[in-house]
Design an enzyme around this catalytic site. Structure first.
Site, PDB file in Angstrom:
ATOM      1  N   GLY A   7     -44.015 -25.131 -21.698  1.00 62.09           N
ATOM      2  CA  GLY A   7     -45.264 -24.710 -22.351  1.00 62.09           C
ATOM      3  C   GLY A   7     -45.143 -23.329 -22.954  1.00 62.09           C
ATOM      4  O   GLY A   7     -46.064 -22.514 -22.876  1.00 62.09           O
ATOM      5  N   GLY A  10     -47.885 -21.679 -25.151  1.00 60.53           N
ATOM      6  CA  GLY A  10     -49.239 -21.495 -24.614  1.00 60.53           C
ATOM      7  C   GLY A  10     -49.576 -20.027 -24.380  1.00 60.53           C
ATOM      8  O   GLY A  10     -48.715 -19.150 -24.503  1.00 60.53           O
ATOM      9  N   THR A  85     -49.529 -24.448 -13.241  1.00 61.91           N
ATOM     10  CA  THR A  85     -50.540 -25.376 -13.768  1.00 61.91           C
ATOM     11  C   THR A  85     -51.541 -25.712 -12.660  1.00 61.91           C
ATOM     12  O   THR A  85     -51.147 -25.930 -11.512  1.00 61.91           O
ATOM     13  CB  THR A  85     -49.845 -26.669 -14.251  1.00 61.91           C
ATOM     14  OG1 THR A  85     -48.854 -26.308 -15.198  1.00 61.91           O
ATOM     15  CG2 THR A  85     -50.843 -27.623 -14.883  1.00 61.91           C
ATOM     16  N   ALA A 108     -48.678 -21.707  -7.080  1.00 57.81           N
ATOM     17  CA  ALA A 108     -49.809 -20.795  -6.810  1.00 57.81           C
ATOM     18  C   ALA A 108     -50.881 -21.005  -7.868  1.00 57.81           C
ATOM     19  O   ALA A 108     -50.579 -21.102  -9.054  1.00 57.81           O
ATOM     20  CB  ALA A 108     -49.337 -19.342  -6.820  1.00 57.81           C
ATOM     21  N   ASN A 110     -52.952 -18.753  -8.424  1.00 57.18           N
ATOM     22  CA  ASN A 110     -53.114 -17.401  -8.964  1.00 57.18           C
ATOM     23  C   ASN A 110     -51.832 -16.628  -8.650  1.00 57.18           C
ATOM     24  O   ASN A 110     -51.547 -16.352  -7.494  1.00 57.18           O
ATOM     25  CB  ASN A 110     -54.330 -16.729  -8.326  1.00 57.18           C
ATOM     26  CG  ASN A 110     -54.707 -15.454  -9.042  1.00 57.18           C
ATOM     27  OD1 ASN A 110     -53.840 -14.661  -9.408  1.00 57.18           O
ATOM     28  ND2 ASN A 110     -55.982 -15.249  -9.255  1.00 57.18           N
ATOM     29  N   HIS A 142     -66.977 -13.935 -13.974  1.00 59.65           N
ATOM     30  CA  HIS A 142     -66.038 -14.407 -15.001  1.00 59.65           C
ATOM     31  C   HIS A 142     -66.737 -14.508 -16.347  1.00 59.65           C
ATOM     32  O   HIS A 142     -67.966 -14.501 -16.420  1.00 59.65           O
ATOM     33  CB  HIS A 142     -65.463 -15.778 -14.621  1.00 59.65           C
ATOM     34  CG  HIS A 142     -64.402 -15.691 -13.555  1.00 59.65           C
ATOM     35  ND1 HIS A 142     -64.710 -15.659 -12.219  1.00 59.65           N
ATOM     36  CD2 HIS A 142     -63.051 -15.619 -13.636  1.00 59.65           C
ATOM     37  CE1 HIS A 142     -63.591 -15.572 -11.509  1.00 59.65           C
ATOM     38  NE2 HIS A 142     -62.560 -15.546 -12.347  1.00 59.65           N
ATOM     39  N   LYS A 146     -66.356 -19.965 -18.640  1.00 59.13           N
ATOM     40  CA  LYS A 146     -65.874 -20.620 -17.407  1.00 59.13           C
ATOM     41  C   LYS A 146     -66.841 -21.717 -16.981  1.00 59.13           C
ATOM     42  O   LYS A 146     -68.050 -21.519 -16.972  1.00 59.13           O
ATOM     43  CB  LYS A 146     -65.713 -19.583 -16.294  1.00 59.13           C
ATOM     44  CG  LYS A 146     -65.073 -20.170 -15.040  1.00 59.13           C
ATOM     45  CD  LYS A 146     -64.503 -19.098 -14.147  1.00 59.13           C
ATOM     46  CE  LYS A 146     -63.929 -19.665 -12.867  1.00 59.13           C
ATOM     47  NZ  LYS A 146     -62.753 -20.522 -13.100  1.00 59.13           N
ATOM     48  N   THR A 153     -60.247 -18.802  -6.953  1.00 59.68           N
ATOM     49  CA  THR A 153     -59.802 -17.623  -6.199  1.00 59.68           C
ATOM     50  C   THR A 153     -60.869 -17.203  -5.185  1.00 59.68           C
ATOM     51  O   THR A 153     -60.547 -16.825  -4.054  1.00 59.68           O
ATOM     52  CB  THR A 153     -59.468 -16.474  -7.165  1.00 59.68           C
ATOM     53  OG1 THR A 153     -58.436 -16.924  -8.048  1.00 59.68           O
ATOM     54  CG2 THR A 153     -58.996 -15.234  -6.430  1.00 59.68           C
TER      55      THR A 153
END
Ligand code: NAD
Length: 257
Positions: A7, A10, A85, A108, A110, A142, A146, A153
């Protein structure tokens, strides 16, 4: 070390490619959907297997539809997989676990080192501060685009506190409050989600007691924090045995979830 980027066209992939070079590693190339334009000078490979064949590790910020193919391609080539991802189903996760029997997989939601350290601290504070005296509350903010709340998180922070307290997260979580809610349940872990502007991601964990208050805040200012964390994870895989690892392993911290 030769690191590939799945990717690479991206938002994350471009930053990751940059960070690989900045870290002094070799960018072996990338994969991309045909419709997307990769960064100039990139060596593009038609399949994940071809990229894996020339890479010691592949960093993957793509789309959940790639997971099964990437699991097979990377495991077949014995190439480490740094998986960023998100949104995986249980079946997708099974494919990840299967790959981890053959290769090192670091997964992960994050990759920011800061968030992972805050997660470790959240667990420690949860263990150290009695739940009947210290009320745990999590506030996140955020950007206006979103679509989910609370953020993944924020939920991970709540899970870390619950793990520290040795309680089931599902029993303790209080997600949002409105109307006549009655007093706060003892040991509850509360959540509030704010949305607005272009905030990349703010998370605050509060332990409020009658006589003191502890506040931990993490503020993501730039996606580069995730890219840098992923490259750090890729470098860490050198010489590692097959298995599924997390950023906590990379950072040398105890796992929280
Ligand atoms: P993006 O849409 O900007 O980029 C995704 C790229 O994947 C696209 O350029 C596309 O060409 C490529 N892609 C899709 N299918 C592909 C395939 N079959 N083969 C090769 N390439 C393919 O998205 P983004 O913002 O970079 O995020 C990508 C993923 O990373 C999302 O799941 C997002 O939630 C996740 N993410 C995770 C973290 C973390 O720290 N773990 C941080 C940010 C984003």
């Amino acid at each position: 070390m030769r690191i590939g980027v799945a990717g690479i066209a991206g938002r994350m992939g471009r930053l990751v490619a940059d960070e690989i070079v900045l870290a002094g590693a070799t960018l072996s190339g990338g994969t991309s959907l045909e419709a997307d334009t990769p960064p100039e000078g990139t060596t593009l490979f038609p399949t994940i297997a071809r990229l894996a064949a020339v890479s010691d590790a592949v960093i993957d910020f793509t789309h959940v539809s790639t997971v099964h193919g990437h699991a097979a391609g990377l495991a077949g080539a014995r190439t480490a997989w740094i998986l960023g991802t998100t949104g995986l189903s249980a079946l997708d996760q099974d494919a990840v676990e299967e790959a981890a029997t053959a290769i090192a997989v670091i997964q992960a939601a994050n990759f920011s080192p800061g968030v992972n350290l805050v997660l470790a601290l959240a667990r420690q504070l949860g263990a150290a501060l009695p739940a009947d005296a210290y009320d745990a509350e999590i506030v996140e903010m955020h950007h206006r685009q979103k679509v989910d709340a609370p953020s993944g998180t924020a939920l991970a922070l709540g899970r870390a506190v619950a793990a520290g307290r040795a309680v089931r997260f599902e029993d303790a979580a209080v997600i949002g409050r409105a109307g006549h809610t009655g007093p706060r349940p003892q040991g509850g872990i509360g959540f509030a989600a704010l949305r607005g502007g272009q905030v990349v991601g703010d998370h605050t964990l509060i332990f409020a007691a009658g006589d003191e208050q502890i506040t931990l805040t993490h503020r993501a200012l730039d996606r580069r924090a995730f890219a840098r964390g992923a490259v750090r994870a890729a470098l860490w895989t050198a010489g590692k045995a097959p298995g599924r690892y997390t950023m906590m392993d990379v950072l040398g911290m105890e796992t929280t979830a």
